[in-house]
Design a protein around this motif. Sequence first.
Motif, PDB file in Angstrom:
ATOM      1  N   GLY A 103       7.578  20.083 -88.890  1.00  0.00           N
ATOM      2  CA  GLY A 103       6.839  20.043 -87.635  1.00  0.00           C
ATOM      3  C   GLY A 103       6.707  21.440 -87.053  1.00  0.00           C
ATOM      4  O   GLY A 103       7.239  22.426 -87.583  1.00  0.00           O
ATOM      5  N   PRO A 104       5.993  21.553 -85.928  1.00  0.00           N
ATOM      6  CA  PRO A 104       5.811  22.867 -85.294  1.00  0.00           C
ATOM      7  C   PRO A 104       7.136  23.558 -85.009  1.00  0.00           C
ATOM      8  O   PRO A 104       8.050  22.965 -84.442  1.00  0.00           O
ATOM      9  N   ALA A 105       7.236  24.817 -85.412  1.00  0.00           N
ATOM     10  CA  ALA A 105       8.490  25.567 -85.259  1.00  0.00           C
ATOM     11  C   ALA A 105       8.908  25.651 -83.796  1.00  0.00           C
ATOM     12  O   ALA A 105      10.102  25.618 -83.475  1.00  0.00           O
ATOM     13  N   ARG A 106       7.935  25.751 -82.911  1.00  0.00           N
ATOM     14  CA  ARG A 106       8.249  25.886 -81.487  1.00  0.00           C
ATOM     15  C   ARG A 106       9.027  24.669 -80.983  1.00  0.00           C
ATOM     16  O   ARG A 106       9.995  24.808 -80.230  1.00  0.00           O
ATOM     17  N   ALA A 107       8.607  23.479 -81.418  1.00  0.00           N
ATOM     18  CA  ALA A 107       9.290  22.260 -80.985  1.00  0.00           C
ATOM     19  C   ALA A 107      10.691  22.178 -81.587  1.00  0.00           C
ATOM     20  O   ALA A 107      11.653  21.806 -80.898  1.00  0.00           O
ATOM     21  N   ILE A 108      10.812  22.515 -82.861  1.00  0.00           N
ATOM     22  CA  ILE A 108      12.119  22.460 -83.521  1.00  0.00           C
ATOM     23  C   ILE A 108      13.089  23.441 -82.883  1.00  0.00           C
ATOM     24  O   ILE A 108      14.257  23.110 -82.629  1.00  0.00           O
ATOM     25  N   GLU A 109      12.613  24.639 -82.586  1.00  0.00           N
ATOM     26  CA  GLU A 109      13.469  25.643 -81.941  1.00  0.00           C
ATOM     27  C   GLU A 109      13.907  25.179 -80.555  1.00  0.00           C
ATOM     28  O   GLU A 109      15.059  25.377 -80.164  1.00  0.00           O
ATOM     29  N   ALA A 110      12.993  24.534 -79.834  1.00  0.00           N
ATOM     30  CA  ALA A 110      13.331  24.033 -78.497  1.00  0.00           C
ATOM     31  C   ALA A 110      14.360  22.913 -78.587  1.00  0.00           C
ATOM     32  O   ALA A 110      15.297  22.848 -77.779  1.00  0.00           O
ATOM     33  N   LEU A 111      14.211  22.039 -79.582  1.00  0.00           N
ATOM     34  CA  LEU A 111      15.160  20.948 -79.770  1.00  0.00           C
ATOM     35  C   LEU A 111      16.537  21.488 -80.126  1.00  0.00           C
ATOM     36  O   LEU A 111      17.552  21.054 -79.566  1.00  0.00           O
ATOM     37  N   GLN A 112      16.584  22.436 -81.037  1.00  0.00           N
ATOM     38  CA  GLN A 112      17.863  22.996 -81.454  1.00  0.00           C
ATOM     39  C   GLN A 112      18.533  23.770 -80.321  1.00  0.00           C
ATOM     40  O   GLN A 112      19.762  23.709 -80.156  1.00  0.00           O
ATOM     41  N   ALA A 113      17.742  24.469 -79.510  1.00  0.00           N
ATOM     42  CA  ALA A 113      18.308  25.184 -78.369  1.00  0.00           C
ATOM     43  C   ALA A 113      18.868  24.206 -77.344  1.00  0.00           C
ATOM     44  O   ALA A 113      19.938  24.436 -76.767  1.00  0.00           O
ATOM     45  N   ARG A 114      18.186  23.112 -77.152  1.00  0.00           N
ATOM     46  CA  ARG A 114      18.655  22.101 -76.200  1.00  0.00           C
ATOM     47  C   ARG A 114      19.991  21.516 -76.658  1.00  0.00           C
ATOM     48  O   ARG A 114      20.853  21.187 -75.831  1.00  0.00           O
ATOM     49  N   MET A 115      20.153  21.362 -77.955  1.00  0.00           N
ATOM     50  CA  MET A 115      21.384  20.775 -78.468  1.00  0.00           C
ATOM     51  C   MET A 115      22.626  21.608 -78.157  1.00  0.00           C
ATOM     52  O   MET A 115      23.746  21.105 -78.222  1.00  0.00           O
ATOM     53  N   LYS A 116      22.440  22.850 -77.777  1.00  0.00           N
ATOM     54  CA  LYS A 116      23.566  23.732 -77.473  1.00  0.00           C
ATOM     55  C   LYS A 116      24.005  23.624 -76.019  1.00  0.00           C
ATOM     56  O   LYS A 116      25.003  24.231 -75.629  1.00  0.00           O
ATOM     57  N   THR A 117      23.293  22.854 -75.211  1.00  0.00           N
ATOM     58  CA  THR A 117      23.638  22.735 -73.795  1.00  0.00           C
ATOM     59  C   THR A 117      24.714  21.673 -73.599  1.00  0.00           C
ATOM     60  O   THR A 117      24.863  20.754 -74.418  1.00  0.00           O
ATOM     61  N   PRO A 118      25.483  21.749 -72.515  1.00  0.00           N
ATOM     62  CA  PRO A 118      26.573  20.788 -72.278  1.00  0.00           C
ATOM     63  C   PRO A 118      26.115  19.340 -72.244  1.00  0.00           C
ATOM     64  O   PRO A 118      26.870  18.446 -72.678  1.00  0.00           O
ATOM     65  N   ALA A 119      24.913  19.080 -71.758  1.00  0.00           N
ATOM     66  CA  ALA A 119      24.437  17.697 -71.651  1.00  0.00           C
ATOM     67  C   ALA A 119      24.278  17.037 -73.013  1.00  0.00           C
ATOM     68  O   ALA A 119      24.260  15.803 -73.117  1.00  0.00           O
ATOM     69  N   MET A 120      24.187  17.852 -74.078  1.00  0.00           N
ATOM     70  CA  MET A 120      23.920  17.318 -75.407  1.00  0.00           C
ATOM     71  C   MET A 120      25.151  17.336 -76.301  1.00  0.00           C
ATOM     72  O   MET A 120      25.040  17.316 -77.526  1.00  0.00           O
ATOM     73  N   LYS A 121      26.336  17.326 -75.702  1.00  0.00           N
ATOM     74  CA  LYS A 121      27.553  17.395 -76.512  1.00  0.00           C
ATOM     75  C   LYS A 121      27.710  16.181 -77.420  1.00  0.00           C
ATOM     76  O   LYS A 121      28.387  16.250 -78.451  1.00  0.00           O
ATOM     77  N   ASP A 122      27.106  15.053 -77.065  1.00  0.00           N
ATOM     78  CA  ASP A 122      27.153  13.860 -77.902  1.00  0.00           C
ATOM     79  C   ASP A 122      25.761  13.517 -78.425  1.00  0.00           C
ATOM     80  O   ASP A 122      25.345  12.350 -78.447  1.00  0.00           O
ATOM     81  N   ALA A 123      25.052  14.557 -78.847  1.00  0.00           N
ATOM     82  CA  ALA A 123      23.708  14.386 -79.406  1.00  0.00           C
ATOM     83  C   ALA A 123      23.549  15.324 -80.593  1.00  0.00           C
ATOM     84  O   ALA A 123      24.306  16.282 -80.751  1.00  0.00           O
ATOM     85  N   ALA A 124      22.569  15.009 -81.427  1.00  0.00           N
ATOM     86  CA  ALA A 124      22.323  15.837 -82.601  1.00  0.00           C
ATOM     87  C   ALA A 124      20.852  15.808 -82.954  1.00  0.00           C
ATOM     88  O   ALA A 124      20.161  14.804 -82.733  1.00  0.00           O
ATOM     89  N   ALA A 125      20.369  16.916 -83.494  1.00  0.00           N
ATOM     90  CA  ALA A 125      19.000  16.973 -83.992  1.00  0.00           C
ATOM     91  C   ALA A 125      18.949  16.273 -85.347  1.00  0.00           C
ATOM     92  O   ALA A 125      19.786  16.518 -86.217  1.00  0.00           O
ATOM     93  N   ASP A 126      17.985  15.394 -85.504  1.00  0.00           N
ATOM     94  CA  ASP A 126      17.805  14.634 -86.747  1.00  0.00           C
ATOM     95  C   ASP A 126      16.509  15.114 -87.392  1.00  0.00           C
ATOM     96  O   ASP A 126      15.456  14.510 -87.233  1.00  0.00           O
TER      97      ASP A 126
END
Length: 250
Positions: A103-126
Amino acid sequence: MSGNKVATPIVVAALAFAACLGAATAWAQNAPDYAAIIAAPDRSDADREADKRRDPLPILKFAAPRPGMKVLDMGAGGGYSTELMARAVAPNGMVWGEYPPDGPARAIEALQARMKTPAMKDAAADLRPFDDPIGPDMSNLDLITFLFYYHDTTYMNVDRAAMDQKMFAALKPGGFLVLADHSAKAGSDTSTGKSVHRIDEAIVRKELEAAGFKFVAEGDFWRVPGDTRDFSSMRPPSPVDAFVLKYQKP
């Protein structure tokens, strides 16, 4: 004896009603405060701005994610809805945000960056294809959300029948799929997925039901009766009608 024969069904019915009422009460008590989740002070300014367009409160109430649930968010993009789900299933829940690796690199990079935030401690990029979205650690899911991306799979290299079957298999019995998308004109073929980024609701219903999903409910909170459905949902001159469906795995 005659009194017992009359009273027993009444007692059984009363007990059954009480059990159902208790289950419903427990469900309601276990539901998080969705408005408070949206108002959380640590959400990004970009997500708050997106709230104005996406109106997330109704879909949270309709999908009803709760603490401890395992959720798959299909077509996660940059992870806006994935984060809302992650906040709703905390503590002890888990959310996967699915997005194709090509998929678009911009979206993937945004998803992966979001996963590093505290709110996503129990989430993962699939980062898996739409038609093979289930990772080895994903099973007995409570909920799958698929928001405004099903139409895109009609013009991508996606086997939608396989995608629907794999989502169905990954849900636990009684688990739910909640899908929303932009409405195309009734009777339209799948070419509207690319031309105006919409899809005929009847197509979605037919495909999901072919995979074994059973219809449960629909939401009318994003309906726009005056939508002519002949312009692109990506750059709308006016509000876009959207259908919202809830299906269940028996």
